[in-house]
Design a protein around this motif. Structure first.
Motif, short mmCIF file in Angstrom:
data_model
loop_
_atom_site.label_atom_id
_atom_site.label_comp_id
_atom_site.label_asym_id
_atom_site.label_seq_id
_atom_site.Cartn_x
_atom_site.Cartn_y
_atom_site.Cartn_z
N SER A 155 -3.46 3.23 -17.76
CA SER A 155 -2.97 2.29 -16.77
C SER A 155 -2.57 3.11 -15.56
N ARG A 156 -2.42 2.44 -14.43
CA ARG A 156 -1.90 3.20 -13.30
C ARG A 156 -0.45 3.63 -13.55
N ASN A 157 0.18 2.95 -14.50
CA ASN A 157 1.59 3.31 -14.76
C ASN A 157 1.73 4.71 -15.37
N ASP A 158 0.90 5.01 -16.36
CA ASP A 158 0.97 6.38 -16.90
C ASP A 158 0.25 7.36 -15.98
N GLN A 159 -0.75 6.83 -15.25
CA GLN A 159 -1.49 7.69 -14.31
C GLN A 159 -0.58 8.21 -13.20
N VAL A 160 0.19 7.32 -12.60
CA VAL A 160 1.05 7.76 -11.50
C VAL A 160 2.18 8.64 -12.04
N ALA A 161 2.67 8.31 -13.23
CA ALA A 161 3.73 9.15 -13.82
C ALA A 161 3.21 10.57 -14.03
N ALA A 165 0.83 -1.21 0.00
CA ALA A 165 0.00 0.00 0.00
C ALA A 165 0.86 1.26 0.00
N SER A 166 0.41 2.25 -0.75
CA SER A 166 1.10 3.53 -0.77
C SER A 166 0.17 4.68 -0.39
N ILE A 167 -1.08 4.33 -0.07
CA ILE A 167 -2.06 5.39 0.18
C ILE A 167 -1.64 6.30 1.33
N PHE A 213 1.02 7.70 1.90
CA PHE A 213 1.75 8.91 1.45
C PHE A 213 1.26 9.44 0.11
N ASP A 214 0.76 8.56 -0.80
CA ASP A 214 0.42 9.12 -2.11
C ASP A 214 -0.94 9.79 -2.15
N LYS A 215 -1.65 9.82 -1.00
CA LYS A 215 -2.88 10.60 -0.96
C LYS A 215 -2.57 12.08 -1.20
N GLU A 239 -5.06 0.14 -1.76
CA GLU A 239 -3.68 0.35 -2.14
C GLU A 239 -3.20 1.79 -2.26
N ASP A 240 -3.71 2.49 -3.28
CA ASP A 240 -3.13 3.81 -3.55
C ASP A 240 -4.20 4.85 -3.86
N ILE A 241 -3.78 6.04 -4.11
CA ILE A 241 -4.72 7.15 -4.35
C ILE A 241 -5.57 6.89 -5.60
N HIS A 242 -4.94 6.27 -6.61
CA HIS A 242 -5.65 6.06 -7.87
C HIS A 242 -6.87 5.16 -7.67
N MET A 243 -6.66 4.05 -6.94
CA MET A 243 -7.75 3.10 -6.75
C MET A 243 -8.73 3.57 -5.69
N ALA A 289 9.93 -1.81 -18.22
CA ALA A 289 9.50 -0.45 -18.00
C ALA A 289 9.20 -0.25 -16.50
N TYR A 290 7.90 -0.24 -16.13
CA TYR A 290 7.55 0.00 -14.74
C TYR A 290 7.87 -1.19 -13.85
N SER A 291 8.42 -0.94 -12.68
CA SER A 291 8.50 -1.92 -11.60
C SER A 291 7.99 -1.27 -10.33
N LYS A 292 7.48 -2.09 -9.44
CA LYS A 292 6.85 -1.53 -8.23
C LYS A 292 7.84 -0.79 -7.35
N ASP A 293 9.11 -1.10 -7.55
CA ASP A 293 10.15 -0.34 -6.82
C ASP A 293 9.90 1.16 -6.90
N MET A 294 9.37 1.57 -8.06
CA MET A 294 9.23 3.00 -8.33
C MET A 294 8.23 3.68 -7.41
N GLN A 295 7.41 2.89 -6.74
CA GLN A 295 6.49 3.46 -5.76
C GLN A 295 7.25 4.15 -4.62
N GLU A 296 8.49 3.76 -4.43
CA GLU A 296 9.32 4.34 -3.37
C GLU A 296 9.84 5.74 -3.72
N ASP A 297 9.48 6.23 -4.89
CA ASP A 297 9.97 7.56 -5.30
C ASP A 297 9.36 8.70 -4.49
N LYS A 298 8.09 8.50 -4.09
CA LYS A 298 7.33 9.65 -3.60
C LYS A 298 7.76 10.16 -2.24
N GLU A 299 7.97 9.23 -1.29
CA GLU A 299 8.30 9.71 0.06
C GLU A 299 9.60 10.51 0.07
N1 ARG Z 1 1.04 3.06 -6.40
C1 ARG Z 1 1.77 2.80 -7.59
C2 ARG Z 1 3.05 3.66 -7.60
O1 ARG Z 1 3.12 4.57 -6.83
C3 ARG Z 1 0.94 3.11 -8.79
C4 ARG Z 1 1.34 2.36 -10.00
C5 ARG Z 1 0.99 0.93 -9.86
N2 ARG Z 1 1.22 0.20 -11.07
C6 ARG Z 1 1.32 -1.12 -11.07
N3 ARG Z 1 1.56 -1.67 -12.22
N4 ARG Z 1 1.20 -1.83 -9.98
O2 ARG Z 1 3.97 3.42 -8.33
#
Ligand code: ARG
Length: 458
Positions: free
Chosen positions: A109-115, A23-25, A27-29, A83-87, A317-327
């Motif tokens: 996708s959430r991938n372009d959405q979060v970007a 979950a990232s909600i 912080f990503d709220k 999980e996150d703000i998007h969902m 391309a996207y990996s979930k690691d990238m969720q750690e960018d925000k904090e």
């Molecule tokens: N919470 C995710 C993040 O911050 C959003 C993107 C999720 N995408 C995915 N393919 N699971 O990166």
């Protein structure tokens, strides 16, 4: 129970620990406003392209605007299960408007959405930093103007080197923060491309119009490569790099304020508003704000290294690691904003002790270079020889326990007979600074030109 977004493929829900790590909600709220704005632009474009109906689009837009109000009123219930703000936003939309909500995620996708969301957030943050730096520069320009003639010692190795003016020293920081502001402006330009429509990584078969969403969201143009778009966090890394360099400048300044405000230096007095006392030692006035600015630099630099390290091994391309960018970015942004604001206040408020600065400027044989330069100019000595002669004059003054300007003409002539009484014109600190009229030099006339140059650009 299985997930309402991808339940089709799953028979059971996640382990509790999976939910916690995933979950990232929490912080990503922070991205709610960007998320809703992005979704409104996307839905509007989908309807314009005939991909969803105008009726569904209206329901979606109305629902999203209501959700925005709910969040801002503190009435929205965020759920970690989502999980996150998007969902979280999309699930609430479904509650409000039913099946039409399910059409919002078409061609996305959430991938372009979060970007998109995160890039918009960083861009807005950089705009705030630009404004904050402009205020800090303005504070320095005012102090520099006020103290264009105030002589202080200039240092190398923190040893007295040559007299300079406090105004000139202030203007050095104006240059540093001016460069930071330029970096901010360039970064805003670099990241001014819209990610939305890259979809998961490959683009989409729907006939979307990415130029339309880019324009609606205030971007110059859409990004060109869908794979790069969802893999790229350069905008976050650039933010953190700029923040680190700027914080490094703030930290050097903080260090100088700490040193200058000691009783031993006594160059400045901090205002009560930006210092603290001691609970045991009644005489103390501590530069806590400056110390904390210096310390925030550690956090900000740490965030840069943390995100560089997260990104360095990721395949496209996207990996979930990238969720750690925000904090990292959120924390650095908060620290940087605080540090710039605190420094602006300190600079505006501090009392400059011109008498102390001038006394220190004259000690430590700070005009020795002026003596050597005089010998070159007036007596025709080669600089190396003049350096040697001056060294002997300093040794003599040291022996007599006096300043260079306090040596008698006879003393000076015993070292080199070419010396005349004219030498005393250059041995004062005022004469020393006034003579340094080279472009960018410390002469008050030059510093005033630098101030005017910056005033026209701030
Ligand atoms: N919470 C995710 C993040 O911050 C959003 C993107 C999720 N995408 C995915 N393919 N699971 O990166």
């Amino acid at each position: 129970s299985s997930n309402q977004m991808w339940g089709g493929r799953f028979a059971s829900g996640p382990a509790a620990i999976m939910e916690e790590i995933n979950a990232s909600i929490g912080f990503d709220k922070k991205l709610y406003a960007q998320d809703i704005r992005g979704s409104i632009a996307h839905a509007t474009m989908l309807a314009h392209q005939g991909i969803i109906s105008a009726d569904d689009k209206d329901k979606i837009v109305h629902g999203l605007n209501t959700i925005l109000l709910e969040i801002e009123a503190g009435q929205f219930v965020f759920s970690r299960k989502l999980e996150d703000i998007h969902m979280n936003v999309e699930a609430r939309l479904a509650e409000m408007i039913g099946p039409a909500a399910g059409r919002l995620h078409t061609a996305r996708s959430r991938n372009d959405q979060v970007a998109l969301d995160f890039r918009m957030w960083v861009k807005e943050e950089l705009q705030k930093v630009e404004v904050a730096l402009t205020s800090l520069i303005a504070a320095f320009l005012d102090r520099a103007e006020e103290h264009a003639d105030t002589v202080m010692p200039g240092f190398t190795h923190l040893q007295t080197a040559q007299p300079v003016t406090f105004g000139h020293h202030c203007m050095a920081y104006v240059e540093m923060f001016g460069r930071d502001r330029q970096r901010v402006r360039h970064a805003i330009e670099h990241m001014d491309e819209s990610p939305i429509g890259a979809a998961a990584l490959a683009g989409t078969g729907f006939a979307i119009d990415r130029h339309m969403t880019a324009k609606a969201l205030g971007f110059r143009e859409p990004t060109r490569n869908s794979i790069d778009t969802v893999s790229d966090r350069d905008f976050a890394l650039e933010f953190l790099s700029i923040a680190s360099i700027c914080a490094t400048h703030l930290s050097r300044l903080a260090e100088e304020i700490v040193i200058w405000s000691t009783p031993q230096f006594g160059f400045v007095r901090l205002s009560d508003a930006f210092s603290t006392g001691s609970s045991i030692m009644p005489q103390k006035k501590n530069p806590d704000a400056a110390e904390l600015v210096r310390a925030k630099t550690g956090r900000i630099n740490g965030s840069l290294i943390a995100l560089l390290t997260v990104m360095k091994g990721l395949p496209l391309a996207y990996s979930k690691d990238m969720q750690e960018d925000k904090e990292q970015v959120f924390d650095a942004a908060e620290s940087l904003e605080l540090a710039i604001a605190a420094m602006t206040g300190m600079i505006r408020d501090l009392t400059v002790r011109a008498d102390r600065m001038k006394a220190a400027a004259g000690s430590g044989y700070s005009t020795a270079t002026d003596l050597a330069d005089w010998l070159v100019r007036e007596a025709g000595l080669p600089f190396r020889e003049a350096h040697h002669v001056t060294g002997r004059a300093v040794a003599l003054a040291e022996q007599k326990g006096c300043d260079l300007a306090e040596l008698s003409l006879e003393d000076l002539q015993s070292i080199n007979p070419a010396i005349t009484a004219g030498i005393f014109d250059v041995l004062t600190v005022e004469a020393s600074v006034a003579s340094r009229k080279s472009y960018g030099g410390t002469a008050p006339s030059e510093v005033k030109k630098q101030i005017a140059w910056w005033r026209a650009r701030n």
